[in-house]
Design an enzyme around this catalytic site. Structure first.
Site, PDB file in Angstrom:
ATOM      1  N   LYS A   1     -40.363  53.127  94.490  1.00 35.75           N
ATOM      2  CA  LYS A   1     -39.388  52.280  95.586  1.00 35.75           C
ATOM      3  C   LYS A   1     -38.566  53.721  94.867  1.00 35.75           C
ATOM      4  O   LYS A   1     -38.810  54.492  93.301  1.00 35.75           O
ATOM      5  CB  LYS A   1     -38.114  51.549  94.739  1.00 35.75           C
ATOM      6  CG  LYS A   1     -37.208  51.895  96.150  1.00 35.75           C
ATOM      7  CD  LYS A   1     -36.169  50.486  96.103  1.00 35.75           C
ATOM      8  CE  LYS A   1     -35.019  51.139  96.640  1.00 35.75           C
ATOM      9  NZ  LYS A   1     -33.977  49.970  97.226  1.00 35.75           N
TER      10      LYS A   1
ATOM     11  N   SER B   1     -32.982  47.413 100.519  1.00 37.17           N
ATOM     12  CA  SER B   1     -33.355  48.585 100.749  1.00 37.17           C
ATOM     13  C   SER B   1     -35.196  49.053 100.282  1.00 37.17           C
ATOM     14  O   SER B   1     -35.572  49.718 100.446  1.00 37.17           O
ATOM     15  CB  SER B   1     -32.524  49.330  99.658  1.00 37.17           C
ATOM     16  OG  SER B   1     -32.227  49.356  98.940  1.00 37.17           O
TER      17      SER B   1
ATOM     18  N   SER C   1     -32.026  43.686  98.020  1.00 35.33           N
ATOM     19  CA  SER C   1     -33.341  44.468  98.354  1.00 35.33           C
ATOM     20  C   SER C   1     -34.522  44.192  97.911  1.00 35.33           C
ATOM     21  O   SER C   1     -35.241  45.171  98.740  1.00 35.33           O
ATOM     22  CB  SER C   1     -32.280  45.385  98.443  1.00 35.33           C
ATOM     23  OG  SER C   1     -31.031  46.280  98.914  1.00 35.33           O
TER      24      SER C   1
END
Length: 469
Positions: free
Chosen positions: A78, A154, A178
């Site tokens: 990420k 996310s 997330s």
């Protein structure tokens, strides 16, 4: 995507170690997939670095030198994880002119030390504030199973990259759900460990009291091995002090032993779509979970997490909010501003409830080893979809996807998100929740389910299917 693209990280490493392929060939293939990214999962690709590491692995093999357990297996992170020489953008515009990171984040560095090869950084909601990965600056990440639908967030890029066959292993973060929500919507496994178990050093912060980091994978074995490799104290993260407690080698023995399994009801069933409850029932039956159980006042825990999120995040962002407000995604900016304006008494009340809820949940775990709950309220909504129907009412997608994950994040418990095997249907996952520091129990339950064929990483259609229900 070919069948080879969906091998586990350990299968790739075994092929390299046993001479059926080379690390360079595997990394070249991963880089080619990154360039042909239909899912908009990647925001940066580190080709020069990745190829150099692959060549070093091949040289070690040729010279008879030892290599790590994941040598040659590609992974991605990420884009809130520091990568040496790259700017950590955390899904934002405002950080794109920040200086490059001087070192890799601890979690990424530990995987690299085990031979895994970092190939790129992945899309996310701005500053991790969202459940949809419809990034205002980099565009939406698309669900590998239906390109018209969200990947969740996310950590949407991290889940889509694994679910779409781009890489077998990724890293994400989980503050309010997330990791678990995108794992559920993209049909892969995800692990949110106990708060403080894995180092957060080098991961751009969001909410100090709720932030976790963890892996996504296509198998429980990969999930467990990646978790083991990232464990251990880190002097650079004051929360990460606990000695490593590896699980991979003892996981089968735990999975073969009796497990006391409860199914969360009450709050964790309200508003759930029918297919979500059906998936939960499939898993509960497979684990012979006969007893339903409630977590007292789980809705209050969710509300407390909901309050703490913008308040704690606003403290971090206040200087930039004052200096450069127009550089934020408006939806993120407005929530941060609301947090900055919230009375401190709200935050104090939210913090005071945490030990009370933690004690109540601890008492529930006196009768159970693991608890089951949905990972998301629904399968993946459409990209741009603002509302959905829950219990006959239209509600916000962004505000409600985390309804079942937030109470668990609030007290930092370990959870495996496991994709229920539903061939031909959109993915949906379950949460397997364990007591603090007992990731082994959640992983063992997931392994038992995987070996029974009840949960499995989904293979997307090629090309992805038309919208399905």
């Amino acid at each position: 995507m070919s069948a080879a693209d969906f091998r586990s990280a350990q299968a790739v490493a075994a092929d390299v170690r046993e001479g059926r392929t080379t690390a360079r060939a595997e990394i070249e293939a991963a880089l080619a997939r990154a360039r042909d990214d239909r899912f908009n999962a990647y925001t940066a690709v580190f080709a020069e670095r990745a190829l150099a590491q692959a060549e070093a692995i091949d040289a070690d093999l040729a010279a008879g030198r030892p290599i790590g357990p994941l040598a040659g297996a590609p992974f991605a992170v990420k884009n809130l994880f520091d990568v040496e020489g790259a700017t950590t953008i955390a899904g934002s515009r405002i950080r794109r002119d920040a200086p490059p990171a001087e070192h890799d984040a601890t979690a990424a560095r530990r995987l690299t030390a085990a031979g895994a090869v970092l190939v790129g950084a992945l899309n996310m909601d701005e500053f991790a504030y969202g459940f949809v990965t419809e990034n205002a600056h980099d565009g939406p990440t698309r669900n590998p199973h239906d390109l018209t639908r969200i990947a969740g967030g996310s950590s949407g890029g991290s889940a889509a990259a694994v679910g779409g066959g781009l890489v077998p292993l990724t890293l994400g973060s989980d503050t309010n759900g997330s990791i678990r929500i995108p794992a559920s919507l993209c049909g892969v496994f995800g692990l949110k460990p106990t708060l403080g178990r894995l180092s957060r050093q080098g991961a751009f912060p969001f909410v100090e009291s709720l932030d976790h980091v963890g892996p996504f994978a296509r198998s429980v074995a990969d999930l467990a091995l990646a978790y083991d490799l990232m464990q251990g104290p880190d002097p650079l993260d004051p929360l990460c002090r606990r000695p490593a407690e590896p699980v991979a080698l003892r996981l089968q023995a735990i999975a073969d032993a009796p497990l006391r399994v409860g199914v969360l009801g009450g709050w964790f069933a309200q508003g759930a779509f029918p297919q979500v409850l059906e998936a939960l029932e499939i898993v509960a039956d497979a684990l012979q979970a006969k007893r339903g159980v409630g977590l007292p006042d789980a809705e209050l825990a969710r509300a407390a997490a909901f309050c703490l999120t913008p308040i704690e995040a606003a403290h971090l962002h206040w200087p930039d909010l004052k200096a450069r407000p127009l550089d934020y995604d408006p939806a993120v900016r407005d929530r941060l501003l609301a947090g900055a304006l919230a009375p401190e008494a709200v935050a104090e009340a939210a913090r005071r409830y945490r030990p009370m809820f933690r004690d109540a949940v601890r008492r529930v775990f006196e009768d159970f080893d693991v608890l089951l709950a949905p990972a998301s309220v629904c399968p993946a909504p459409g990209i741009g979809q603002a509302t959905m129907e829950m219990d006959g009412q239209q509600v916000s997608v962004r505000k409600n996807l985390g309804a079942y994950t937030q109470p668990i994040s609030y007290i930092g418990l370990p959870v495996v998100a496991a994709p229920v095997n539903r061939p031909g249907k959109l993915p949906i996952g379950v949460q397997i929740i364990a007591p603090a520091w007992r990731e082994d129990l959640a992983l063992a339950a997931a392994l038992r389910l995987e070996q029974a064929g009840v949960v499995a990483a989904h293979r997307p259609p090629s090309p992805p299917a038309e919208p399905s229900r």
